[in-house]
Design an enzyme around this catalytic site. Structure first.
Site, short mmCIF file in Angstrom:
data_model
loop_
_atom_site.label_atom_id
_atom_site.label_comp_id
_atom_site.label_asym_id
_atom_site.label_seq_id
_atom_site.Cartn_x
_atom_site.Cartn_y
_atom_site.Cartn_z
N LYS A 158 -41.72 48.23 88.26
CA LYS A 158 -40.37 48.65 87.84
C LYS A 158 -40.32 49.87 86.93
O LYS A 158 -39.40 50.67 87.02
CB LYS A 158 -39.72 47.46 87.16
CG LYS A 158 -40.66 46.70 86.22
CD LYS A 158 -40.24 45.25 86.05
CE LYS A 158 -41.32 44.41 85.41
NZ LYS A 158 -40.99 43.00 85.40
N TYR A 212 -48.80 36.42 85.43
CA TYR A 212 -47.92 36.45 86.60
C TYR A 212 -48.09 37.80 87.27
O TYR A 212 -48.06 38.84 86.61
CB TYR A 212 -46.47 36.25 86.15
CG TYR A 212 -45.45 36.32 87.26
CD1 TYR A 212 -45.38 35.34 88.24
CD2 TYR A 212 -44.53 37.37 87.32
CE1 TYR A 212 -44.43 35.40 89.26
CE2 TYR A 212 -43.57 37.44 88.33
CZ TYR A 212 -43.52 36.45 89.29
OH TYR A 212 -42.58 36.51 90.29
N ASP A 265 -53.14 44.90 86.53
CA ASP A 265 -51.72 44.80 86.89
C ASP A 265 -50.91 45.37 85.72
O ASP A 265 -50.65 44.70 84.73
CB ASP A 265 -51.35 43.32 87.14
CG ASP A 265 -49.88 43.17 87.48
OD1 ASP A 265 -49.13 44.17 87.40
OD2 ASP A 265 -49.46 42.04 87.82
C1 PLP Z 1 -47.29 41.83 85.37
C2 PLP Z 1 -46.35 41.67 86.53
N1 PLP Z 1 -46.83 41.82 87.79
C3 PLP Z 1 -46.04 41.70 88.85
C4 PLP Z 1 -44.70 41.42 88.71
C5 PLP Z 1 -43.85 41.30 89.93
O1 PLP Z 1 -42.94 42.36 89.99
P1 PLP Z 1 -41.59 42.20 90.82
O2 PLP Z 1 -40.75 41.21 90.11
O3 PLP Z 1 -41.02 43.59 90.81
O4 PLP Z 1 -41.95 41.77 92.18
C6 PLP Z 1 -44.16 41.28 87.42
C7 PLP Z 1 -42.74 41.00 87.17
O5 PLP Z 1 -41.99 40.49 87.79
C8 PLP Z 1 -45.01 41.41 86.31
O6 PLP Z 1 -44.56 41.26 85.07
N1 LIG Z 2 -41.39 37.99 83.91
C1 LIG Z 2 -40.78 38.49 85.10
C2 LIG Z 2 -41.21 39.88 85.29
O1 LIG Z 2 -41.71 40.55 84.47
C3 LIG Z 2 -39.32 38.37 84.99
C4 LIG Z 2 -38.56 39.03 86.07
C5 LIG Z 2 -38.20 38.10 87.18
O2 LIG Z 2 -39.04 37.40 87.70
O3 LIG Z 2 -37.03 38.12 87.56
#
Ligand code: PLP
Ligand SMILES: N[C@H](C=O)CCC(=O)O
Length: 426
Positions: free
Chosen positions: A265, A142, A237
């Site tokens: 984050k 993801y 990523d």
């Molecule tokens: C590996 C990875 N990339 C991208 C994202 C997207 O980050 P955000 O939720 O801050 O948009 C997340 C988590 O949500 C993640 O775990």
């Molecule tokens: N797996 C997601 C991010 O790392 C969980 C956070 C979300 O989508 O709210």
């Protein structure tokens, strides 16, 4: 959970599904999400005043635990000076310098507001730089919810059974190739077919959105070699793994140098922040030095920068990452030993302070198919029973768990004692 139940009912009137991000809705495990009142160190406190040992840690960023005094103080001081200026600040310079120092492959850094923005912008840059359209990602990884990346995605998309979301024109998705994680042959095959059209590979160096799946030996190095061979960009990523798997991220842990890195984050210490960066030669293609457009009104926000700088300073304390890895290993091995004792098939994975439990008799889970074939019903029972025992895990079996510096020996032992009670009854 009376108050959480009431709040969830109210929330559903005006917020789709009652939540502002789908995984929070407990769809995968059933029941009502906890509404959180406050958090401190390893603990969450819900709206009904119950305390939980927290292994979600705001989905990763709280490496030091919740409400860390140095970060809180930095935020309070920044707030005194104003919330947003829409103009450059010294804090942004300090942040870029610090990120480049801790992650040397990030020679230049652009701050954004979320992980999604970071990956979306890095992909655009890779396409703009190479002049190619196709991108390659891995099943179950993801990278946020940008159109090109929400194809066979992990995390909440998996729990909803829509790993490829409606609303994304087929024309957009056709440029996204998806292959199996930890399977270099599947990558080689895709490149043999259309390698000259592939702008980049984007990969979670430790997959944390189909539970926790570390790379098998040679996988990341193989991706590096394939990118070099075809002139494609390698994007790591590290939204989850950056400053978590090791101080220098997964790239330091596994000894791999990407062209571009996405952070999220973790660099905000809990504030909504993201960043992407990498080789200066590539990064100079971003506006205003280059033609690839990318922007953000609140990017580099002074309060977020203050939190991030305090966090990145505090995590440099000697021995922190050894302690995090040690405690995570103890926790994961402890879960496995207890499961074995009670005759429950379980496999564990861990990397740095990320971990995953799989209810399966597969000895080592290395890919998406194995992850989704695990016993979901057993996980869901385990999940709710652990909640009753005061342990908060991610409310889906497709999410990695996170240990913070505040999870000391006592907390680990309390968690394992709870698991012993729960697994004995499973
Ligand atoms: C590996 C990875 N990339 C991208 C994202 C997207 O980050 P955000 O939720 O801050 O948009 C997340 C988590 O949500 C993640 O775990
Ligand atoms: N797996 C997601 C991010 O790392 C969980 C956070 C979300 O989508 O709210």
């Amino acid at each position: 959970m009376q108050k959480s139940v009431q709040l969830f009912e109210r929330a559903q009137q005006h917020i789709p599904g009652g939540v502002n991000s789908p995984v929070r809705a407990f769809k995968a495990v059933g029941g009502t999400p906890l509404f959180i009142e406050k958090a401190d160190g390893p603990y969450l406190f819900d709206a009904d005043g119950k305390r939980y040992i927290d292994y979600v840690q705001s989905w990763g960023p709280m490496v030091l635990g919740h409400n860390h005094p140095a970060i809180r103080q930095a935020v309070l001081e920044a707030v005194e000076k104003g919330l947003s200026f829409g103009a450059p600040t010294e804090a942004e310079v300090l942040m870029a310098e610090l990120v480049s120092q801790l992650v040397p492959s990030m020679e230049m850094v652009r701050m954004v507001n979320s992980g999604t923005e970071a990956t979306m912008s890095a992909i655009r840059l890779a396409r703009g730089y190479t002049g190619r359209d196709k991108i390659l990602k891995f099943e179950g990884c993801y990278h946020g919810h940008a159109d090109a990346l929400l194809v066979k995605a992990g995390s909440g998309a998996l729990t909803l059974g829509v790993p490829s979301s409606p609303g994304i024109p087929a024309d957009f998705a056709q440029h996204t190739l998806t292959v199996e994680y930890n399977n270099l042959d599947s990558v080689r095959q895709a490149f043999a077919e259309v390698g000259e059209q592939i702008a980049c590979i984007i990969v979670e160096p430790v997959a944390g959105n189909m539970n926790c799946i570390p790379p098998v030996e040679g996988f990341l190095q193989g991706l590096r070699e394939i990118c070099d061979q075809y002139g494609s960009i390698l994007i790591l990523d590290e939204v989850m793994t950056g400053f978590r798997v090791a101080l220098g991220g997964a790239q330091a842990h596994y000894g791999i140098t990407p062209d571009l890195t996405c952070l999220g984050k973790v660099i905000g210490g809990g504030m909504p922040v993201g960043a992407f960066g990498g080789k200066a030669e590539i990064m100079r293609h971003i506006a205003p030095t280059g033609p690839v457009y990318q922007a953000g009104t609140l990017s580099g926000n002074p309060v977020a920068m203050a939190a991030g700088l305090a966090s990145l300073t505090a995590i440099q304390q000697a021995g922190l990452y050894q302690q995090l890895s040690h405690n995570t290993e103890q926790l994961a091995k402890g879960f496995k030993a207890i499961a074995d004792k009670h005759g429950i098939p379980m496999s564990i994975n861990y990397a740095g302070s990320m971990f995953g439990l799989f209810f399966t008799d597969v000895e080592r889970v290395t890919n998406y198919q194995q992850a989704i074939n695990c016993n979901q019903a057993q996980f869901n029972h385990f999940y709710h029973a652990m909640l009753t025992e005061g342990v908060y895990l991610a409310p889906a079996s497709y999410e990695a768990g996170f240990v913070s510096a505040a999870h000391d020996q006592v907390i680990i032992e309390q968690t394992l004692a709870a698991a012993d009670i729960v697994l004995a009854r499973l």
